[in-house]
Design a protein around this motif. Structure first.
Motif, PDB file in Angstrom:
ATOM      1  N   ARG A 243      -0.302  -1.191  13.576  1.00 37.65           N
ATOM      2  CA  ARG A 243      -0.561  -0.166  14.587  1.00 37.65           C
ATOM      3  C   ARG A 243      -1.535  -0.636  15.665  1.00 37.65           C
ATOM      4  O   ARG A 243      -1.901   0.132  16.545  1.00 37.65           O
ATOM      5  N   GLU A 246      -0.147  -0.483  19.187  1.00 34.86           N
ATOM      6  CA  GLU A 246       0.166   0.921  19.445  1.00 34.86           C
ATOM      7  C   GLU A 246      -1.102   1.706  19.761  1.00 34.86           C
ATOM      8  O   GLU A 246      -1.133   2.521  20.697  1.00 34.86           O
ATOM      9  N   MET A 247      -2.157   1.435  19.010  1.00 31.59           N
ATOM     10  CA  MET A 247      -3.423   2.121  19.268  1.00 31.59           C
ATOM     11  C   MET A 247      -4.033   1.666  20.596  1.00 31.59           C
ATOM     12  O   MET A 247      -4.592   2.478  21.342  1.00 31.59           O
ATOM     13  N   GLU A 249      -2.410   0.815  23.196  1.00 30.07           N
ATOM     14  CA  GLU A 249      -1.669   1.521  24.243  1.00 30.07           C
ATOM     15  C   GLU A 249      -2.151   2.960  24.378  1.00 30.07           C
ATOM     16  O   GLU A 249      -2.234   3.496  25.485  1.00 30.07           O
ATOM     17  N   GLU A 250      -2.497   3.585  23.253  1.00 33.67           N
ATOM     18  CA  GLU A 250      -3.043   4.934  23.289  1.00 33.67           C
ATOM     19  C   GLU A 250      -4.388   4.952  24.023  1.00 33.67           C
ATOM     20  O   GLU A 250      -4.669   5.867  24.810  1.00 33.67           O
ATOM     21  N   TYR A 251      -5.226   3.952  23.775  1.00 34.97           N
ATOM     22  CA  TYR A 251      -6.495   3.840  24.481  1.00 34.97           C
ATOM     23  C   TYR A 251      -6.247   3.731  25.989  1.00 34.97           C
ATOM     24  O   TYR A 251      -6.927   4.373  26.801  1.00 34.97           O
ATOM     25  N   ASP A 254      -5.162   6.944  27.570  1.00 34.21           N
ATOM     26  CA  ASP A 254      -6.310   7.846  27.663  1.00 34.21           C
ATOM     27  C   ASP A 254      -7.128   7.539  28.918  1.00 34.21           C
ATOM     28  O   ASP A 254      -7.556   8.447  29.644  1.00 34.21           O
ATOM     29  N   LYS A 271       7.292   3.743  30.602  1.00 33.81           N
ATOM     30  CA  LYS A 271       5.938   3.306  30.280  1.00 33.81           C
ATOM     31  C   LYS A 271       5.341   2.552  31.468  1.00 33.81           C
ATOM     32  O   LYS A 271       6.050   1.993  32.297  1.00 33.81           O
TER      33      LYS A 271
END
Length: 461
Positions: A243, A246-247, A249-251, A254, A271
Motif C-alpha cells: 500500500r 497507494e498511500m 498518492e493519497e497524501y 490531500d 488521475k
C-alpha cells in the motif's frame, strides 16, 4: 488547468480572427514593470509584423494598440500591482478590447481585487462545492473571506484549509481570528495568511509539502516520480508494503485538495499526471524548509555563495541547480541523504562514495557525467532511488544495492542479469534496453515489482 484553458482560447481560430492584436506574457514574481511592457511590445509587434516608432516602450505599446481591437493575457499573475503599473498603456476605445489575467490557483479574472461578495462566493465554492453553507457558519465565513483581502490565491488556500476542518463555529472562529489578526498586525502580509495552511497541516503531510520546495519555480513535476521519491525517503506511515505507493498518492491528493499543490495535467484515467506550485506557495514552502533545515537548495556554482541555510547535523536533502556537484558534496559531507540534480555539473562521482546515508540519487539533469565507479555499488548500501539519463554501463555489482526500490536508466545499452536479484526493487524504468540473456534459465521472483517499462529480451511468467 486555467492557463491551459486560456491558452486554448487564445489560439482558437475564431478568437484570432476577432482581434487585430494579441499579446501573451507570463508575469513571474520578480518581473519588473519595464520587462512586462517590453515583452508585451515585442509580442504585439510580431503579431502585426511591423515596427512602431516612439520615445519609450510605453509610448510604442500605446500606439500599437490605439484604434485596434486587442486581446491581452497576463499569465500567472500573483500580485495586482503589476496591473496597476501597466494599465495606463492600454487605450480604452470601447471597441471590444479584452485584458485579463490568469491566476493559476483560481479562475480567470479581470484586473481587480475581488469584492466581499465575490470573495465569499469563491470561498464557499472551495469549501462546500455545490452544497449550501450551513447558516451558522455563513457570517464567520464572510469574515474569513474579507480577511483575505480580495486575493484569489489567499481565498483558495484558506478554503482548502477549511474543507479539512470540522464544520463547527469554534474551528471556523479560530481561523477567522488568525486571519484577522494577521491583517491587523502585518498590514495584510499575504505570506502570513498562506502560512496558516502550513500551521494546520497534519504532521505526516509536512515533509511531503516541504519536499516540493526543492524544485525550481514553475517546474512541472511528474506525480509518479514524486511518489517514488516520497517512498524512497520513507515519508509513508504504513507497514503494509503493497500500500506504500497507494498511500503516497493519497497524501498527494490531500495536498492538492488543500490547494498547496496545483495539478497541471491529467492522465486518460482521470488521475493527475503532473503538478507544480504557485510561486508564492513555493516561497512559503522554501521558507518553511529553511526554518526546519529540511533541505539545501543551491543555485550557484561556487558552494561558498550558497544562499540557503546549511543542512543540520541529521542531514536532509541537497537540491542542485546549475552548481558543481563535487564541490557541494565535499562541502556538506556525509550527512546528506538526498541529492536531486535539477541542473548540475559533475566531473567525477568519486566523492559520492563518502555519502554512507544516501537514499536518493537523481542525476537525470547532470552534465559532464563520467561512468559509475564500481565501488559505489558497495558503498551506497542504503540507496533506494537511482535515476540517470546519460549513456552508462550498469555493472553486475548493482545487485549489492539490496535496498534499491526505483531504478530509472534512460540511456543504457543493456542491463545485467543481476538486476533480478534485487528483492526490494519496485520500479524499473528504461528506454528500449535489452536484458542480458540468462544462460542457466534460472527463474527469479521480484515480489515487490510494480513498474516495468522499456525493457526487451526477457520473459515474465
Amino acid at each position: 488547468p486555467n492557463t491551459t484553458l486560456a491558452r486554448n482560447a487564445y489560439l482558437d481560430q475564431l478568437v484570432i480572427e476577432s482581434f487585430d492584436v494579441r499579446a501573451w506574457v507570463t508575469v513571474s514574481q520578480d518581473c519588473s514593470t519595464q520587462k512586462i511592457i517590453h515583452d508585451l511590445l515585442i509580442t504585439s509587434m510580431k503579431e502585426m509584423n511591423t515596427n512602431i516608432f516612439g520615445q519609450s516602450d510605453e509610448e510604442k505599446m500605446y500606439k500599437s494598440l490605439k484604434g485596434r481591437r486587442y486581446l491581452i493575457v497576463m499569465d500567472d499573475m500573483w500580485n495586482t500591482k503589476a496591473w496597476d503599473d501597466v494599465r495606463g498603456i492600454f487605450p480604452d476605445d470601447d471597441n471590444g478590447n479584452v485584458a485579463f489575467y490568469v491566476d493559476s490557483s483560481s479562475e480567470l479574472h479581470e484586473m481587480c481585487f475581488m469584492d466581499e461578495d465575490e470573495s465569499w462566493n469563491l470561498l464557499r465554492q472551495k469549501v462546500f462545492g455545490n452544497q449550501d453553507c450551513p447558516s451558522e457558519l455563513e457570517d464567520i465565513g464572510k469574515k474569513i473571506a474579507k480577511g483575505c483581502g480580495g486575493l484569489p490565491l489567499a481565498i483558495v488556500v484558506i478554503g482548502g484549509l477549511l474543507r479539512t476542518l470540522s464544520k463547527t463555529q469554534a474551528s471556523w472562529r479560530q481561523i477567522a481570528e488568525n486571519v484577522n489578526s494577521i491583517v491587523a498586525t502585518q498590514d495584510g502580509e499575504f505570506e502570513e495568511v498562506l502560512s496558516l495552511s502550513y500551521t494546520h497541516l497534519p504532521h505526516h503531510l509536512r515533509p511531503c509539502f516541504l519536499y516540493m520546495g526543492g524544485f525550481p519555480e514553475d517546474y512541472e513535476i511528474h506525480v509518479s516520480k514524486l511518489i517514488r521519491l516520497w517512498v524512497a525517503e520513507g515519508y509513508l506511515e504504513t507497514n503494509v508494503c503493497e500500500r506504500t505507493e497507494e498511500m503516497a498518492e493519497e497524501y498527494f491528493v490531500d495536498l492538492v485538495k488543500r490547494s498547496l499543490v496545483l495539478a497541471t495535467s491529467w492522465k486518460s484515467n482521470g488521475k493527475i499526471k503532473t503538478c507544480s506550485m504557485h510561486d508564492l506557495m513555493r516561497d512559503l514552502c522554501v521558507r518553511k524548509s529553511h526554518e526546519a533545515k529540511f533541505l539545501l537548495y543551491t543555485v550557484d556554482r561556487d558552494p561558498l555563495k550558497v544562499v540557503s541555510q546549511s543542512i543540520n547535523n541529521k542531514g536532509r536533502s541537497l537540491v542542485i541547480d546549475n552548481s558543481d556537484l563535487n564541490s557541494l558534496v565535499k562541502k556538506y559531507g556525509s550527512n546528506i541523504r538526498t541529492i536531486i540534480c535539477v541542473r548540475s555539473i559533475a566531473n567525477s562521482l568519486g566523492p559520492l562514495g563518502n555519502l554512507r546515508f544516501l537514499r536518493v540519487l537523481d542525476m537525470v539533469k547532470t552534465r559532464s557525467l563520467p561512468s559509475l565507479p564500481p565501488e559505489l555499488f558497495d558503498e551506497l548500501v542504503l540507496l533506494r532511488y537511482l535515476a540517470l539519463d546519460y549513456a552508462v554501463s550498469i555493472l553486475t555489482a548493482i545487485s549489492n544495492l539490496s535496498n534499491l526500490q526505483s531504478l530509472i536508466i534512460l540511456s543504457c545499452s543493456y542491463l545485467p542479469l543481476n538486476i533480478w536479484k534485487m528483492p526490494q526493487l519496485r520500479h524499473l524504468v528504461s528506454s528500449s534496453v535489452d536484458v542480458v540473456k540468462n544462460p542457466l534459465e534460472t527463474s527469479y521472483v521480484l515480489e515487490n515489482l510494480q513498474t516495468l517499462f522499456g525493457l526487451s529480451n526477457f520473459i515474465c511468467t
